[in-house]
Motif scaffolding. Sequence first.
Motif, mmCIF file in Angstrom:
data_model
loop_
_atom_site.group_PDB
_atom_site.id
_atom_site.type_symbol
_atom_site.label_atom_id
_atom_site.label_comp_id
_atom_site.label_asym_id
_atom_site.label_seq_id
_atom_site.Cartn_x
_atom_site.Cartn_y
_atom_site.Cartn_z
ATOM 1 N N GLU A 240 0.717 -1.060 -0.456
ATOM 2 C CA GLU A 240 0.566 -0.492 0.129
ATOM 3 C C GLU A 240 0.965 1.344 0.134
ATOM 4 O OE1 GLU A 240 -3.684 1.991 2.797
ATOM 5 O OE2 GLU A 240 -3.114 -0.310 2.908
ATOM 6 N N LEU A 241 1.883 1.231 0.782
ATOM 7 C CA LEU A 241 2.868 2.250 1.000
ATOM 8 C C LEU A 241 3.614 2.566 -0.503
ATOM 9 C CD1 LEU A 241 5.029 1.763 4.426
ATOM 10 C CD2 LEU A 241 2.918 3.977 4.136
ATOM 11 N N THR A 242 3.870 1.188 -1.246
ATOM 12 C CA THR A 242 4.473 1.488 -2.664
ATOM 13 C C THR A 242 3.558 2.453 -3.589
ATOM 14 O OG1 THR A 242 6.084 -0.477 -1.611
ATOM 15 C CG2 THR A 242 6.020 0.561 -3.966
ATOM 16 N N GLU A 243 2.421 2.103 -3.526
ATOM 17 C CA GLU A 243 1.754 2.564 -4.496
ATOM 18 C C GLU A 243 0.987 3.719 -4.047
ATOM 19 O OE1 GLU A 243 0.120 0.646 -7.131
ATOM 20 O OE2 GLU A 243 1.683 -1.304 -6.766
ATOM 21 N N MET A 244 1.261 4.001 -2.915
ATOM 22 C CA MET A 244 1.256 5.457 -2.522
ATOM 23 C C MET A 244 2.357 6.389 -3.295
ATOM 24 S SD MET A 244 -0.925 5.520 1.538
ATOM 25 C CE MET A 244 -0.394 7.258 1.629
ATOM 26 N N ASP A 245 3.683 5.593 -3.138
ATOM 27 C CA ASP A 245 5.028 6.371 -3.434
ATOM 28 C C ASP A 245 4.918 6.918 -5.023
ATOM 29 O OD1 ASP A 245 7.014 7.040 -2.365
ATOM 30 O OD2 ASP A 245 8.535 5.971 -3.537
ATOM 31 N N LYS A 246 5.045 5.597 -5.355
ATOM 32 C CA LYS A 246 4.119 6.284 -7.338
ATOM 33 C C LYS A 246 3.264 6.964 -7.360
ATOM 34 C CE LYS A 246 5.085 0.642 -8.268
ATOM 35 N NZ LYS A 246 5.291 -0.264 -8.762
ATOM 36 N N ALA A 247 2.486 7.035 -6.926
ATOM 37 C CA ALA A 247 1.609 8.007 -7.060
ATOM 38 C C ALA A 247 1.977 9.350 -7.198
ATOM 39 C CB ALA A 247 -0.191 7.700 -6.549
ATOM 40 N N TRP A 248 2.589 9.486 -6.143
ATOM 41 C CA TRP A 248 2.982 10.818 -4.871
ATOM 42 C C TRP A 248 3.986 10.989 -6.252
ATOM 43 C CZ3 TRP A 248 2.650 14.529 -2.149
ATOM 44 C CH2 TRP A 248 3.425 15.470 -2.223
ATOM 45 N N ASN A 249 4.604 10.041 -6.573
ATOM 46 C CA ASN A 249 6.098 10.060 -8.104
ATOM 47 C C ASN A 249 5.519 11.051 -9.375
ATOM 48 O OD1 ASN A 249 8.157 9.984 -6.076
ATOM 49 N ND2 ASN A 249 8.530 8.114 -6.082
ATOM 50 N N LYS A 250 3.917 10.236 -9.261
ATOM 51 C CA LYS A 250 3.761 10.510 -10.887
ATOM 52 C C LYS A 250 2.895 11.917 -10.189
ATOM 53 C CE LYS A 250 -0.108 9.069 -13.994
ATOM 54 N NZ LYS A 250 -0.803 8.067 -14.417
ATOM 55 N N MET A 251 2.670 11.889 -10.335
ATOM 56 C CA MET A 251 2.003 13.684 -9.519
ATOM 57 C C MET A 251 2.944 14.886 -9.585
ATOM 58 S SD MET A 251 -0.731 15.155 -6.047
ATOM 59 C CE MET A 251 0.859 14.744 -4.922
ATOM 60 N N ASN A 252 4.654 14.315 -8.606
ATOM 61 C CA ASN A 252 5.247 15.853 -8.648
ATOM 62 C C ASN A 252 6.178 15.627 -10.289
ATOM 63 O OD1 ASN A 252 5.416 16.469 -6.641
ATOM 64 N ND2 ASN A 252 6.588 14.583 -5.867
ATOM 65 N N HIS A 253 5.837 14.941 -10.520
ATOM 66 C CA HIS A 253 6.543 14.304 -12.153
ATOM 67 C C HIS A 253 5.506 15.201 -13.271
ATOM 68 C CE1 HIS A 253 8.649 13.247 -16.118
ATOM 69 N NE2 HIS A 253 7.518 12.668 -16.401
ATOM 70 N N GLU A 254 4.275 15.222 -13.240
ATOM 71 C CA GLU A 254 3.405 15.941 -13.857
ATOM 72 C C GLU A 254 3.378 17.587 -14.093
ATOM 73 O OE1 GLU A 254 -0.145 14.379 -13.416
ATOM 74 O OE2 GLU A 254 -0.156 12.315 -14.428
ATOM 75 N N ASN A 255 3.648 17.675 -12.740
ATOM 76 C CA ASN A 255 3.485 19.399 -12.354
ATOM 77 C C ASN A 255 4.657 19.790 -13.111
ATOM 78 O OD1 ASN A 255 1.197 19.318 -10.356
ATOM 79 N ND2 ASN A 255 2.619 19.009 -8.977
ATOM 80 N N ASN A 256 6.189 19.173 -12.781
ATOM 81 C CA ASN A 256 7.639 19.553 -13.637
ATOM 82 C C ASN A 256 7.307 19.749 -14.442
ATOM 83 O OD1 ASN A 256 8.874 19.588 -10.819
ATOM 84 N ND2 ASN A 256 9.107 17.047 -10.678
ATOM 85 N N SER A 257 6.649 18.510 -15.149
ATOM 86 C CA SER A 257 6.688 19.013 -17.106
ATOM 87 C C SER A 257 5.710 20.083 -17.017
ATOM 88 C CB SER A 257 5.662 17.773 -17.229
ATOM 89 O OG SER A 257 6.330 16.597 -17.291
#
Length: 262
Positions: A240-257
């Motif tokens: 569960e923590l791994t999935e949350m970490d992936k979602a967080w990284n994806k959101m940060n990547h989209e914001n940086n783009s």
Amino acid sequence: MKNVTDLFSQRLKALRGKKSQQEVADGLKISRVSLGYYENGERKPDIGILNKIADYYEVSTDFLLGRTSVKELDLELQKMVEIIGLNVESIKILAELHHDSIKLPEDELDSTPKRSRIAIESLNSLINDRGALSVLALYLYSNVSHFYDDLSYSDEKMFSPIYEIGLWDETLGIDFAVSDELMSNLLMLRLQDCLSALRKQCISNIPDDIKRKNREIQRPQDITELFEKIASRCKDKKNELTEMDKAWNKMNHENNSQVDEQ
């Protein structure tokens, strides 16, 4: 046997306690001088005054006249004191324990009835064991200060202070002094032996109605099963923590783009 007048005056004075003679005399509606005469045994009150005194102090006339040592007006309580020998306070405590022992528990956590019943059973066991009771009485009330060389106990000159006793160890070649404290400790050890034996007897004869009822306790059949359940929960939590970490990284990547495009 003491004179009735002397007993009356002694008890009258004791009942007054810290109150002044004037305060008591006002309550009895007699003069302070008359009360002084009664307390000093110089005069005897008539029946009417005797009843007033009994009512004022809430005691029986029998107590005032020395016919009983019980102050309480309760005749049944007086009789119990005279027959059993326990004081009034002890009898009241026993009555309260008995009352608490037979009432129903207020809820599952209320242990007052059972504790009260155990207290009563403990007293019964101690009283029934005359040996243990005797040793307890000696420990509480005796103060060994002398020893004797005369078995007839007739000559007080044969009694010597306890500290004059010397104990000798032939094997080690050393001596020991005896003290009052040592004698008390010896009595304590004897009392401990008596109570330990009494405890074993009590534990082996616990009444069925106060024993804890057996309840089935759910336990894992295999300790491995327990650890497997814990490991499975930890694994689920990790995923569960791994999935949350992936979602967080994806959101940060989209914001940086989005920032780079601007």
